[in-house]
Design an enzyme around this catalytic site. Structure first.
Site, PDB file in Angstrom:
ATOM      1  N   SER A   1       0.858  -1.188   0.000  1.00 39.96           N
ATOM      2  CA  SER A   1       0.000   0.000   0.000  1.00 39.96           C
ATOM      3  C   SER A   1       0.890   1.232   0.000  1.00 39.96           C
ATOM      4  O   SER A   1       2.049   1.188   0.424  1.00 39.96           O
ATOM      5  CB  SER A   1      -0.871   0.023   1.255  1.00 39.96           C
ATOM      6  OG  SER A   1      -0.107   0.394   2.399  1.00 39.96           O
ATOM      7  N   ASP A   2       0.360   2.336  -0.503  1.00 42.63           N
ATOM      8  CA  ASP A   2       1.013   3.606  -0.233  1.00 42.63           C
ATOM      9  C   ASP A   2       0.927   3.821   1.277  1.00 42.63           C
ATOM     10  O   ASP A   2       0.152   3.149   1.979  1.00 42.63           O
ATOM     11  CB  ASP A   2       0.331   4.732  -1.005  1.00 42.63           C
ATOM     12  CG  ASP A   2       1.263   5.913  -1.250  1.00 42.63           C
ATOM     13  OD1 ASP A   2       2.211   6.089  -0.469  1.00 42.63           O
ATOM     14  OD2 ASP A   2       1.043   6.664  -2.219  1.00 42.63           O
ATOM     15  N   CYS A   3       1.723   4.716   1.800  1.00 44.32           N
ATOM     16  CA  CYS A   3       1.848   4.794   3.251  1.00 44.32           C
ATOM     17  C   CYS A   3       0.566   5.268   3.923  1.00 44.32           C
ATOM     18  O   CYS A   3       0.088   6.369   3.660  1.00 44.32           O
ATOM     19  CB  CYS A   3       3.030   5.675   3.617  1.00 44.32           C
ATOM     20  SG  CYS A   3       4.583   4.871   3.194  1.00 44.32           S
TER      21      CYS A   3
END
Length: 797
Positions: free
Chosen positions: A316-318
Site C-alpha cells: 500500500s502507499d503509506c
C-alpha cells in the site's frame, strides 16, 4: 508518501500503536555498518530449509511461513519489520526511495554512515525530455550500484519504491515532476528501462559516440530470470494524480474513469512495467477507482496478477490501508478495512494499520490465516530472489560495492549528460544563443532560483556536490553579478527589484532564472494557477525594460508555466526550461548557453494557458466533450489553445526528415482467427470499419518498418529527438487527435545524415480503445505523422 506529509490523524495512529501493540512495528532502521545482521548465518541459523538456496524460491518461502506463529506473521505485514530473533531473522525496512537518486524520504536510507551522499540525477520529468531510452537505463543502473553499495554498509535496504509512472494528466499536479510526462507510451518505455536496469535482470550494452551521446544497442540476459539485484516498484496503481485541490484530497478522492480512458491512458504504463519490465513490486494508491479504494480493489489488483502475470509483492502507499476506513469510509470498521485490503491482494501495509487490526479481524472471522500466508508468500519470494536469506553475502556478486562506487566521476558525468540532454530550448529569436563567453564583458544573473542549490525537486537525498546555477556561470565569466530580485519563489514583495535593475542596466547580458520550486508543487500540494508565482512576471518585465540587450529567461519547475507574455516579447530573446536539473544543473545550463552543448530536449507534456485552470482538476476524463465545454487533456485529446505542444523543442541547428521506406497498404487477409466470427467478418468486409485486435492472429507477422533519414543542416553537431505519430482518417468516438507510436534520440554531425528505423506493430501502435475498453484496429487509411510530413497507410481486409 513522504514522511513530512503525514496528517495529524496518522501521527496519532502511530502513537497509539506504540502504546498498545504487543508486537510493535518498531522504527528500527538498518543495522549499523559495524554490526550487520543477515538471516541464515552459521552456526545456529543456517540449517533451516528456507536457507537452502538450491531449493526453489516458492518452497523456501513456504518452509519459512510454516515455522511462524500467527503473531509473527502479523508483524511481517508492516513495512518496518522488527525481526524474529528465535529464527535468526533480523529487522528489515521495506521502504527506501530511489526516484532519481537515493532519497531520504523513506526510512530505509540513511546518510549517517561511511557514505555521506549519493549522486543527484535530474528529476524524472527532465530526464524524460531527453526521450533517450539508453540514458534512462544508465541512470537506473547507476542508482542501483549506489544502492547496493549503501546496503553493503547497512545504510539502505534492497526494496525501493520507484518509479512513479502515473500519467501527468493535469498541469497543476504537484507530483507531475516525478513522472515521465503525459504520454502513456513514453511512461511505459521509461518504466521498462528503469525497472529492468535497476533490478539487474538485464544488462544493456551501449557505446558512447565521439560526442558523448549515449546510443542504444541491445539487451542481453544477465543474472537469470529469478534473481534480483534490487527490487523496483511501479507506483501508484492506479489513476493517482491529485494531491489537494478544492474539497478533494488524495486520501479521499474517487477517480471516476471510463473503460476507454482506463484502457488507453491510465493502465498501459503499469501493464508494460509488469509484462516487459518484470517489476517485482506494485504500489496501490490512496485514491478510489470508480468507488473502490485502490488497495481494496480486488478486480484491479488481481488483473495485474492474473491477466498481466505480475509476480511480486503489492504494497500500500503509506497509510493507504488506514484511509480505506478513516477517510474514504468504504468499510464500517478498521478490521473490515484490513480484511478488504488483504483479500483484494495487498500484501504489506506501509504503516501500522494491518499490524494493529489484523488480529482482531481474524478473531471476528474476517481474515483467515490463509489470507496472511498468501501475502507472506509474495513478500518472502521477493526477499529470497534478492538473496536476503542466503546468509552473509560473502560470495554475492555485489559484495564489493562500497563508497568508491557512490558519487563516482562516472555517475556525476552521467548526471551532467542527463541534464544537458533534457534541457529544452523554447525560444531563440534571431539565434541569440549560444553566447560566446570570451567576448562577454559582464553578465547579470537574476532570480530567486539563481543562487539556490536545491535543484533536485522532490524525493532527493544528499547530493555529491552542491552547486548553484550562479556558480555554473561564474566558472565561465569573471564579471558575473547576482541579485535575487525576489526573496524566494513565492515572490510576495518587489522590495528586491531595485538591486536587480541596477545590475541589469550595467551588465552586457542578463539571465533571469524564474519559475517554480517545492513551495509551489510537491507531494500533498497542487497548484491553482499556471502563472509565475507572485511578482515574478513583474520582475522579468522590469528587467527586460532596463537591460541593454534582450534577456535570457530560464524556467525551473516540473509543471507547465504560462509565460505567454515572454513568448511574444522581443525584449526576451531566449527561453529555456530546465525542470529540476539535479546537482549538475548549473554546469549543464551554462554549457548550453555558451554553446558547449547543443540543446535537444523536447517537452514531455503540453504547456497550457492559464485559462485551463477553469477545468476541474477532479475530472478524470481524457476525451474532449463539447456538450459540457470540456477541452480534453494531453496532446492526444486536448482541443484548446496551447502555449507549447508536447514534443516541442528547438536546437542551435536545423534538421530535415525524409521517410525513405514504409508500406502503403497492409492486408489482414489470412490473419483473422478461425471460427464463425471469421466468416461473419469476411461477409461484412466491404463495409467494415474496424476489427477487434483480439480477432487478429499472428500480430507479429504484420509488423513493418518505417525508415527515416535525419539530416543536420547546420554547422553544429547535435542530437535530435525523432517523434513518429499516427492518427486514423475516420472519426471514431473518442479516438485520439494523434498518438505517439515511436521515438528515438539520434546524434547527427554537422551537415551529415543518419538513418533510423521504427518497428511498427499495427495491433499495438495503430489500434485505439473503444468505449468498452477493447482495442480495435480501424480499417482504411492511417496517417503517419513525422514533424510536418504525413504518410498514408491503408489497412484492408
Amino acid at each position: 508518501m513522504s514522511a513530512h506529509s503525514r496528517s495529524i490523524f496518522f501521527l496519532i495512529l502511530h502513537y497509539l500503536q506504540f502504546l498498545t501493540s504487543s508486537t510493535p512495528c518498531n522504527a528500527i532502521k538498518n543495522s549499523s555498518p559495524n554490526n550487520l545482521q543477515y538471516p541464515c548465518t552459521p552456526p545456529y541459523f543456517n540449517s533451516y530449509p528456507f536457507c537452502n538456496n538450491s531449493n526453489p524460491t516458492k518452497a523456501r518461502a513456504e518452509s519459512l511461513i510454516s515455522l511462524l506463529t500467527i503473531d509473527e506473521k502479523i508483524q511481517l505485514l508492516c513495512n518496518n519489520f522488527s525481526g524474529i530473533p528465535r529464527l535468526g531473522i533480523p529487522p528489515y525496512e521495506w521502504w527506501s526511495e530511489s526516484l532519481h537518486g537515493l532519497a531520504t524520504n523513506g526510512p530505509g536510507i540513511t546518510f549517517n554512515g561511511s557514505i555521506k551522499s549519493a549522486t543527484g540525477f535530474p528529476q524524472v520529468i527532465l530526464t524524460a525530455a531527453a526521450f533517450n531510452r539508453t540514458l534512462w537505463a544508465e541512470i537506473a543502473s547507476a542508482i542501483a550500484v549506489e544502492a547496493r553499495a549503501m546496503y553493503n554498509l547497512g545504510q539502505a535496504g534492497l526494496t525501493f519504491w520507484a518509479p512513479n509512472i502515473n500519467i501527468f494528466r493535469d498541469p497543476r499536479w504537484g507530483r507531475g515532476q516525478e513522472t515521465p510526462g503525459e504520454d502513456p507510451m513514453v511512461a511505459a518505455a521509461y518504466a521498462i528501462e528503469y525497472v529492468r536496469a535497476f533490478q539487474g535482470q538485464n544488462k544493456r550494452f551501449w557505446k558512447r559516440r565521439k560526442h558523448g551521446f549515449l546510443q542504444r544497442k541491445v539487451w542481453t540476459n544477465d543474472y537469470g530470470s529469478d534473481k534480483l539485484k534490487l527490487s523496483a516498484c511501479c507506483k501508484h496503481f492506479t489513476a493517482y494524480d491529485l494531491e489537494k485541490w478544492g474539497q478533494f484530497a488524495r486520501y479521499n478522492f474517487n477517480a471516476v474513469i471510463t473503460d476507454q480512458d482506463m484502457a488507453d491512458t491510465y493502465q498501459p504504463p503499469f501493464r508494460a512495467c509488469i509484462q516487459q519490465g518484470n517489476a517485482s513490486c506494485l504500489m496501490c494508491s490512496y485514491n478510489s477507482v470508480n468507488g473502490v479504494p485502490a488497495c481494496a480493489n480486488h478486480g484491479l489488483l488481481q488483473k495485474a496478477r492474473t491477466e498481466w502475470g505480475f509476480q511480486g509483492y503489492i504494497t500500500s502507499d503509506c497509510d493507504a490501508v488506514g484511509t480505506i476506513y478513516e477517510y474514504q469510509k468504504y468499510t464500517k470498521t478498521p478490521e473490515d478495512a484490513v480484511a478488504s485490503a488483504l483479500k483484494a491482494g495487498t500484501d504489506i501495509n506501509c504503516g501500522t494499520y494491518m499490524l494493529r487490526h489484523t488480529k482482531a479481524a481474524m478473531e471476528q472471522g474476517k481474515v483467515s490465516e490463509g489470507d496472511i500466508d498468501r501475502a507472506l508468500l509474495n513478500l518472502f519470494s521477493v526477499q529470497l530472489r534478492l538473496g536476503l536469506f542466503d546468509g552473509a553475502p560473502g560470495r554475492n556478486q555485489y559484495r564489493n560495492f562500497g563508497p568508491r562506487d557512490v558519487c563516482s566521476s562516472e555517475h556525476k558525468k552521467l548526471a551532467l549528460e542527463a541534464a544537458r540532454q533534457g534541457i529544452v530550448l523554447l525560444k531563440n529569436d534571431k539565434k541569440f544563443l549560444p553566447l560566446h563567453k570570451h567576448s562577454i564583458s559582464s553578465l547579470a544573473i537574476i532570480g530567486p532560483m539563481s543562487n539556490s542549490t536545491n535543484l533536485g525537486g522532490g524525493y532527493v537525498g544528499v547530493p555529491c556536490e552542491l552547486k548553484s546555477i550562479l556558480e555554473g556561470f561564474q566558472e565561465h565569466v569573471e564579471n558575473t553579478y547576482y541579485a535575487a530580485g525576489c526573496e524566494d519563489i513565492p515572490c510576495n514583495s518587489s522590495s528586491g527589484f531595485a538591486e536587480a535593475l541596477s545590475i541589469a542596466t550595467e551588465a552586457e547580458y542578463v539571465i533571469i532564472v524564474a519559475g517554480l520550486d517545492l513551495s509551489q508543487e510537491t507531494e500533498d500540494h497542487d497548484r491553482y494557477s499556471l502563472l509565475l508565482p507572485g511578482y515574478q512576471t513583474e520582475l522579468i518585465n522590469s528587467v527586460a525594460a532596463s537591460s541593454k540587450k534582450p534577456l535570457i529567461l530560464v524556467l525551473t519547475g516540473g509543471g507547465p508555466i504560462d509565460v505567454s507574455f515572454a513568448k511574444g516579447d522581443l525584449r526576451i530573446a531566449s527561453i529555456l526550461w530546465i525542470g529540476y536539473p539535479g546537482e549538475t544543473g548549473g554546469r549543464a545550463l551554462s554549457d548550453i548557453i555558451f554553446g558547449h552543448y547543443n540543446p535537444g530536449g523536447r517537452l514531455p507534456m503540453t504547456w497550457y494557458p492559464e485559462s485551463f485552470t477553469n477545468v476541474p482538476m477532479s475530472d478524470m476524463s481524457m476525451r474532449a466533450d463539447s456538450s459540457r465545454n470540456y477541452p480534453g487533456r494531453t496532446y492526444r485529446f486536448y482541443i484548446g489553445d496551447r502555449l507549447y505542444e508536447f514534443g516541442y523543442g528547438l536546437s542551435y541547428t536545423s534538421f530535415t526528415y525524409k521517410i525513405l521506406a514504409a508500406p502503403s497498404k497492409l492486408s489482414l487477409r489470412g490473419f483473422i482467427k478461425a471460427g464463425p466470427r471469421r466468416n461473419m467478418l469476411s461477409a461484412r468486409s466491404s463495409n467494415l470499419e474496424y476489427i477487434l485486435v483480439d480477432e487478429v492472429e499472428y500480430c507479429n507477422s504484420l509488423r513493418f518498418n518505417v525508415q527515416i533519414s535525419v539530416t543536420n543542416n547546420g554547422d553544429m553537431d547535435g542530437s535530435q529527438v525523432v517523434l513518429l505519430f499516427s492518427r486514423t482518417s475516420k472519426s471514431f468516438k473518442g479516438s485520439p487527435e494523434r498518438q505517439l507510436i515511436g521515438f528515438e534520440c539520434v546524434h547527427t554531425l554537422s551537415y551529415k545524415t543518419v538513418e533510423i528505423s521504427f518497428l511498427v506493430d499495427p495491433c499495438e501502435h495503430l489500434s485505439i480503445a473503444d468505449e468498452h475498453g477493447n482495442r480495435i484496429l480501424p480499417l482504411g487509411d492511417h496517417i503517419l505523422i513525422l514533424e510536418d510530413m504525413e504518410y498514408v497507410l491503408s489497412i484492408e481486409m
